[in-house]
Design an enzyme around this catalytic site. Structure first.
Site, mmCIF file in Angstrom:
data_model
loop_
_atom_site.group_PDB
_atom_site.id
_atom_site.type_symbol
_atom_site.label_atom_id
_atom_site.label_comp_id
_atom_site.label_asym_id
_atom_site.label_seq_id
_atom_site.Cartn_x
_atom_site.Cartn_y
_atom_site.Cartn_z
ATOM 1 N N ASP A 48 49.480 48.349 45.558
ATOM 2 C CA ASP A 48 48.255 48.785 46.225
ATOM 3 C C ASP A 48 48.505 48.804 47.727
ATOM 4 O O ASP A 48 48.919 47.793 48.304
ATOM 5 C CB ASP A 48 47.093 47.842 45.897
ATOM 6 C CG ASP A 48 45.810 48.255 46.597
ATOM 7 O OD1 ASP A 48 45.249 49.300 46.241
ATOM 8 O OD2 ASP A 48 45.383 47.528 47.518
ATOM 9 N N GLU A 76 48.843 54.528 43.359
ATOM 10 C CA GLU A 76 47.669 55.389 43.252
ATOM 11 C C GLU A 76 48.028 56.804 43.683
ATOM 12 O O GLU A 76 48.787 57.003 44.632
ATOM 13 C CB GLU A 76 46.540 54.846 44.129
ATOM 14 C CG GLU A 76 45.954 53.537 43.639
ATOM 15 C CD GLU A 76 44.874 53.028 44.564
ATOM 16 O OE1 GLU A 76 43.757 52.778 44.089
ATOM 17 O OE2 GLU A 76 45.150 52.889 45.767
ATOM 18 N N CYS A 98 37.112 44.970 37.507
ATOM 19 C CA CYS A 98 37.636 43.626 37.281
ATOM 20 C C CYS A 98 38.886 43.713 36.423
ATOM 21 O O CYS A 98 38.880 44.331 35.350
ATOM 22 C CB CYS A 98 36.578 42.755 36.606
ATOM 23 S SG CYS A 98 37.154 41.079 36.249
ATOM 24 N N CYS A 157 37.986 41.475 32.845
ATOM 25 C CA CYS A 157 37.072 41.986 31.824
ATOM 26 C C CYS A 157 36.995 43.504 31.795
ATOM 27 O O CYS A 157 36.415 44.072 30.861
ATOM 28 C CB CYS A 157 35.677 41.405 32.014
ATOM 29 S SG CYS A 157 34.842 41.949 33.529
ATOM 30 N N CYS A 216 33.847 39.153 40.422
ATOM 31 C CA CYS A 216 33.196 39.912 39.353
ATOM 32 C C CYS A 216 31.821 39.300 39.064
ATOM 33 O O CYS A 216 31.706 38.093 38.822
ATOM 34 C CB CYS A 216 34.064 39.915 38.097
ATOM 35 S SG CYS A 216 33.356 40.862 36.715
ATOM 36 N N CYS A 271 31.864 38.465 34.714
ATOM 37 C CA CYS A 271 32.612 37.362 34.095
ATOM 38 C C CYS A 271 32.925 36.243 35.071
ATOM 39 O O CYS A 271 33.460 35.205 34.667
ATOM 40 C CB CYS A 271 33.905 37.879 33.472
ATOM 41 S SG CYS A 271 35.136 38.457 34.676
ATOM 42 N N ASP A 302 43.006 42.992 46.886
ATOM 43 C CA ASP A 302 44.136 43.911 46.790
ATOM 44 C C ASP A 302 45.022 43.583 45.589
ATOM 45 O O ASP A 302 45.584 44.494 44.969
ATOM 46 C CB ASP A 302 44.962 43.859 48.086
ATOM 47 C CG ASP A 302 44.168 44.358 49.281
ATOM 48 O OD1 ASP A 302 43.308 45.236 49.078
ATOM 49 O OD2 ASP A 302 44.395 43.876 50.403
#
Length: 439
Positions: free
Chosen positions: A192, A287, A354, A357, A374, A377, A384
């Protein structure tokens, strides 16, 4: 071997004499003039009623006639002018390629980076000592350069360029691909890229932050020089008819030194980063960012002016300074070189999803902090690193862990052009007769 193109490049520091440097400057301006004239001719031909598309082959015949009439054009080696036309062909080919991010070819100003390209068969290289070598260029003779690493392969072309720190020569080299390609058995990793944290790798607990490319003293000096240049430009426009004075040119040269030093440090960090990632990981997931779209200005039009224009301009400078596209481009050819694979995934929602989850919610990121929490959860993680894990999960679900690990290479998405390997384009002329020879 005819038609074989360069698939890698090697750059070295060049030390021309005063006479050689003066002639190289003159040749670089001639190459710029050839580019601008050829581009204007193509624009006019395409805009005419016939909608004619010119190619380098047609313009080379006209170039031969022009060389007989103009002494300044005849002084430039014919191969160099032909290389300019071929580069213009490649620029148009990239522009019409929908998978290539290149824009339409543009005219080059006088302040454009100076450079001259020679085909491979016109270049000879000889090693004179452990760290020094000579390159023989047409009409210029032997020019000394520092041999900081061996040149392995067949030299296809040589490009001479100058920046604020001096002259450099870049050799486009063809290296034959190995028959049995090495398979990188390293673990898969998601990468990332960001601004507050330059790079975060999913297999690591700490982010990699690139150090400042300029020291505090250099930043202060650069600000002072830019202010001085602004004052001198204003004076030149008001009192000198826009003509640059010697002091203004000296100020521009001093700024160029700092900018070149900054670019060199940025490139050094990016190469070390991508080398480490490509060697250590069999699969590298990134990405699929459209960086050129992200760098567009927010100023809008007169009828519909944009908002937060200065903030967006600062963000654009930060993105360009981090070199996101360059990192991906280097990973594209380095993963293939070391037997790995680069997988580009859709970037949508990686920072809001997340990793535990799998729930995507904008409330997971409160503000612009580095904490991901999150709301479903309760999972907390560095934002990052959470995004890097999501990138890796998407890559594995797309490519398949078993298939990628077994082959070590595959159909990774191209990061530049489907014809290139992330290096300089090779000469289309005949194969050079020699490589590096001992003195």
């Amino acid at each position: 071997m005819v038609g074989v193109k360069a698939n890698t490049a090697a750059k070295f520091r060049l030390y021309p004499t005063a006479d050689q440097a003066e002639r190289l400057v003159s040749w670089s301006h001639t190459c710029r003039a050839v580019w601008n004239i050829a581009l204007a001719q193509r624009v006019w031909a395409y805009g005419s009623a016939q909608r004619k598309t010119l190619q380098a082959g047609e313009q080379c015949s006209e170039l031969t006639l022009a060389r007989k009439e103009h002494v300044w054009l005849r002084d430039l080696p014919a191969q160099c002018a032909q290389q300019v036309l071929r580069q213009l062909d490649a620029a148009y080919e990239n522009f019409w390629n929908p998978e290539h991010p290149a824009r339409s070819p543009q005219y080059k100003r006088k302040s454009h980076q100076q450079g001259v390209t020679f085909p491979g068969q016109a270049v000879q290289i000889r090693k004179v000592s452990r760290r020094m070598a000579h390159v023989r260029l047409p009409k210029l003779g032997w020019v000394r350069f520092r041999l900081s690493r061996p040149i392995e392969g067949t030299v296809r072309n040589a490009t001479i360029k100058r920046d604020g720190l001096g002259w450099h020569v870049a050799f486009g080299v063809h290296r034959p691909e190995p028959v049995d390609r090495h398979v990188n058995a390293g673990p898969a990793a998601g990468v990332d890229v960001g601004i507050a944290c330059s790079v975060f790798v999913s297999t690591e607990n700490e982010g990699r932050q690139r150090p400042d490319t300029l020291t505090a003293g250099e930043k202060q000096r650069l600000r002072g020089l830019e202010r001085r240049m602004a004052r001198q430009l204003t004076f030149a426009k008001k009192h000198n008819g826009g003509k640059y004075s010697k002091r203004l040119r000296r100020t521009i040269a001093q700024i160029a030194v700092l900018k070149a030093r900054q670019a060199r440090r940025r490139a050094d960090w990016n190469h070390k980063l991508t080398d480490d990632l490509a060697k250590s990981h069999g699969i590298v997931a990134v990405e699929d960012l459209k960086v050129s779209n992200m760098l567009r200005s927010a100023k809008g039009t007169v009828a519909q002016p944009g908002t937060n224009v200065k903030q967006k301009a600062g963000l654009n400078r930060s993105i360009a300074d981090q070199g996101w596209f360059e990192i991906r481009r280097q990973l594209g050819y380095k993963t293939r070189r070391y037997g790995g694979e680069l997988v580009a995934v859709a970037p949508h929602g990686t920072s809001q999803t997340c990793a535990r989850c799998g729930t995507r919610d904008s409330e997971n990121r409160q503000g612009c902090g580095r904490l991901f929490a999150c709301v479903h959860c309760g999972h907390t993680e560095h934002a990052d690193r959470n995004a890097a894990i999501n990138i890796l999960d998407r890559a594995l679900s797309t490519a398949g862990r078993a298939g990628c690990a077994a082959s070590g290479r595959g159909t990774a998405q191209s990061t530049r052009s489907p014809h290139g390997q992330g290096s300089l384009a090779g000469s289309r002329m005949r194969e050079p007769s020699s490589n590096v020879t001992a003195a």
